[in-house]
Each structure stands twice: as structure tokens, then as C-alpha cells.
Design a protein around this motif. Structure first.
Motif, short mmCIF file in Angstrom:
data_model
loop_
_atom_site.label_atom_id
_atom_site.label_comp_id
_atom_site.label_asym_id
_atom_site.label_seq_id
_atom_site.Cartn_x
_atom_site.Cartn_y
_atom_site.Cartn_z
N ASP A 1 -32.31 81.89 114.60
CA ASP A 1 -31.60 82.44 115.75
C ASP A 1 -32.52 82.94 116.85
OD1 ASP A 1 -29.29 81.94 114.38
OD2 ASP A 1 -29.13 83.95 113.52
N GLU A 2 -33.83 82.85 116.65
CA GLU A 2 -34.75 83.37 117.64
C GLU A 2 -34.96 82.41 118.82
OE1 GLU A 2 -38.39 85.15 116.00
OE2 GLU A 2 -37.53 84.78 114.02
N PHE A 3 -34.48 81.18 118.66
CA PHE A 3 -34.71 80.20 119.72
C PHE A 3 -33.53 80.17 120.68
CE2 PHE A 3 -34.72 75.91 121.58
CZ PHE A 3 -36.00 75.91 122.10
N TRP A 4 -33.83 80.13 121.96
CA TRP A 4 -32.81 80.10 123.01
C TRP A 4 -33.44 79.49 124.25
CZ3 TRP A 4 -35.08 82.89 126.81
CH2 TRP A 4 -36.01 83.87 126.41
N ASP B 1 -33.11 71.70 116.02
CA ASP B 1 -34.25 72.51 115.60
C ASP B 1 -35.42 72.29 116.54
OD1 ASP B 1 -32.91 73.56 113.37
OD2 ASP B 1 -33.42 71.78 112.17
N PRO B 2 -35.97 73.37 117.09
CA PRO B 2 -37.13 73.22 117.97
C PRO B 2 -38.36 72.77 117.19
CG PRO B 2 -36.74 75.53 117.49
CD PRO B 2 -35.58 74.78 116.90
N LEU C 1 -27.06 75.17 120.73
CA LEU C 1 -28.02 74.08 120.92
C LEU C 1 -27.92 73.03 119.82
CD1 LEU C 1 -31.09 76.15 122.11
CD2 LEU C 1 -29.54 74.78 123.51
N GLU C 2 -27.74 73.47 118.59
CA GLU C 2 -27.54 72.56 117.46
C GLU C 2 -28.69 71.58 117.25
OE1 GLU C 2 -23.78 70.70 118.09
OE2 GLU C 2 -22.63 72.51 117.66
N GLU D 1 -27.76 79.92 123.56
CA GLU D 1 -28.22 80.45 122.27
C GLU D 1 -28.42 79.31 121.26
OE1 GLU D 1 -29.00 83.48 122.00
OE2 GLU D 1 -27.91 84.55 123.58
N SER D 2 -29.12 79.60 120.17
CA SER D 2 -29.44 78.58 119.18
C SER D 2 -28.20 77.95 118.57
CB SER D 2 -30.32 79.19 118.08
OG SER D 2 -29.64 80.27 117.45
N GLY E 1 -38.09 79.38 114.67
CA GLY E 1 -36.92 78.86 113.98
C GLY E 1 -35.75 79.81 114.03
N THR F 1 -32.86 66.23 124.69
CA THR F 1 -34.16 66.38 124.04
C THR F 1 -34.83 65.02 123.92
OG1 THR F 1 -33.47 66.00 121.74
CG2 THR F 1 -33.13 68.21 122.66
#
Length: 265
Positions: free
Chosen positions: A191-194, A243-244, A240-241, A236-237, A189, A214
Motif C-alpha cells: 500500500d506504500e505505492f501511489w 506491482d511497481p 493501480l492494480e 492509490e495502490s 511494495g 505501463t
């Protein structure tokens, strides 16, 4: 004429090993999960491997609600025939249909039987590995790599290069991907997602019109820039806007072509 019992036994064994599938008219392309869950674009394409015409009168396509081919239906030698959920929406003048049900977005079994009930071809496909992830909602179809290969094994199928595929025509020759996902972290979750995308082709690529889509319907347009051969771009997260989530499908497409797919784990 007396036939040795050993020969008869061998013939019976050989027939049983071949199975019930005749593989004269076979499945060649399937659009089971169009973009936006638009069922009107679903279709199943058949291919006649013979050089002579085959009459399909009374044949049935089981799956998506059973469809029965009308009297006098012909599939010409080494040609294609499309059965569509909505021939009008598909825009193919000679497509048959509509078939009464809908193809499952998670995969299902399709069976083609002749007028005597004999299985002519069969496939039981899914929406997860080893079946091609790109055919599950990106806009690409599930297309056979070689129309003369068996329909059952998933390795004989791939996502079509063109969005919406090639209904009623030969599947495209695979040219190989030049723009694809390079690195995607696991489901985390904040800022770690890219997401990292790479150009591994021999020419520079204009990213104008390239979209990250998606499986949940969110789209992100890549920055308009030229990506040189061997170069990377990181999304960067904040850009992307979305949530993974586990098993979320990510598709890389441009205006007309499917480029790549990955499933978050």
C-alpha cells in the motif's frame, strides 16, 4: 597556385573536427518501440535540409536490417521521406519499405550512407536517460526538436506530442505539458505505492479518456473528473492494480496525445 602549408594544415584540421557526417539528408523522427511491441508500426523518417531534390539511389540505411534505396528514389527539397517496417500497416501511401529487420526496443545505431559509402548522418540512441523515456513504448515517437539540429546529441530529441507521431510531415511545435506526473515514490511494495498527477496549466482539464499505461502493458483509466488549474489527483495502490518494479516505465496519455513519462527507480 601555391597554397601555404599552414593553410593546408588548417583545412585538414577543420575537416577532421567536422567529422564524417555530411548532414544533408538527416534523421528526423524514429518510431522504434510502438505500443504493445507492434513492430509493424516502426518507421524511420528522413529530412532533406537542402532546398533542392536529392537522389538516394544506392544509399543505405544501416540498422533494423540494412535497407537499400531503389534506383530513382528522390527526396524533395526541404521534405520528408519515411522508411517503414510495414508501409501498409503504417497507412502512409508514399512510405518506402519494408525494411528487413526490426528496430531494437532498447535502442541502436542507425547510419545513413550515400552510394559511395560516405556517412551522411548517424545516431546511436538508447531507451534510458538522457534519451526521452516517452518514446519507449508509450505510443509516441522519438522526434527531433529542430530538423536542422545534429542527430547525435540526445538533447536534440523529445517524445512526440501525438501518439504515432507525424510520419511524412514536420514534427509538431512543442506546446508544453499541462498534465503530468507530480510525485512518484521509489519502488516499494504493497500500500506504500501511489502516483500523483498535477494540472499545472492555466485551464481546467477533463480527465475523461486520460490513461496511465505501463511499459509492461497494464492500463489504468483515470477517474472521470475535472481537474482545476494547480490541482492534484492521487492514484492509490488499490486503484493501480499493478506491482511497481525497478525501471518500469509509466506513461500518461489520452486518446491521441502523449502527456508525460517517468521511470521507476
Amino acid at each position: 597556385m601555391n597554397v601555404p602549408l599552414l593553410l593546408i594544415g588548417s583545412l585538414i584540421l577543420a575537416t577532421s573536427l567536422m567529422g564524417q557526417v555530411d548532414s544533408v539528408v538527416v534523421f528526423n523522427e524514429i518510431h522504434y518501440h510502438p505500443t504493445g511491441d507492434d513492430e509493424s508500426m516502426e518507421f524511420v523518417e528522413l529530412y532533406n535540409q537542402n532546398s533542392v531534390n536529392v537522389e538516394l539511389s544506392g544509399w543505405t540505411l544501416e540498422g533494423a536490417g540494412d535497407f537499400t534505396f531503389a534506383k530513382g528514389t528522390i527526396i524533395e527539397g526541404q521534405s520528408y521521406l519515411v522508411v517503414a517496417k510495414s508501409p501498409e500497416h503504417l497507412g502512409l501511401a508514399d512510405a518506402l519499405g519494408p525494411f528487413p529487420g526490426s528496430l531494437s526496443n532498447s535502442g541502436e545505431r542507425l547510419t545513413l550512407r550515400n552510394h559511395n559509402g560516405r556517412i551522411m548522418d548517424q545516431i546511436e540512441f538508447g531507451d534510458s536517460y538522457p534519451w526521452p523515456a516517452g518514446a519507449d513504448g508509450s505510443g509516441a515517437t522519438m522526434a527531433k526538436k529542430n530538423s536542422r539540429k545534429s542527430s547525435g546529441p540526445p538533447e536534440n530529441w523529445r517524445a512526440s506530442q501525438s501518439l504515432l507521431g507525424t510520419p511524412g510531415a514536420a514534427n509538431e511545435t512543442h506546446r508544453g505539458r499541462t498534465l503530468s506526473f507530480s510525485e512518484v515514490p521509489g519502488v516499494v511494495g504493497g500500500d506504500e505505492f501511489w502516483i500523483e498527477v498535477v494540472n499545472h496549466g492555466t485551464d481546467s482539464i477533463d480527465l475523461g479518456g486520460v490513461i496511465l499505461r505501463t511499459g509492461s502493458g497494464h492500463t489504468v483509466t483515470l477517474p472521470e473528473r475535472v481537474l482545476g488549474t494547480g490541482q492534484y489527483i492521487v492514484l492509490e495502490s488499490a486503484a493501480l492494480e499493478f506491482d511497481p518494479a525497478e525501471k518500469l516505465r509509466l506513461f500518461l496519455v489520452d486518446n491521441t496525445a502523449f502527456l508525460d513519462a517517468v521511470i521507476l527507480q
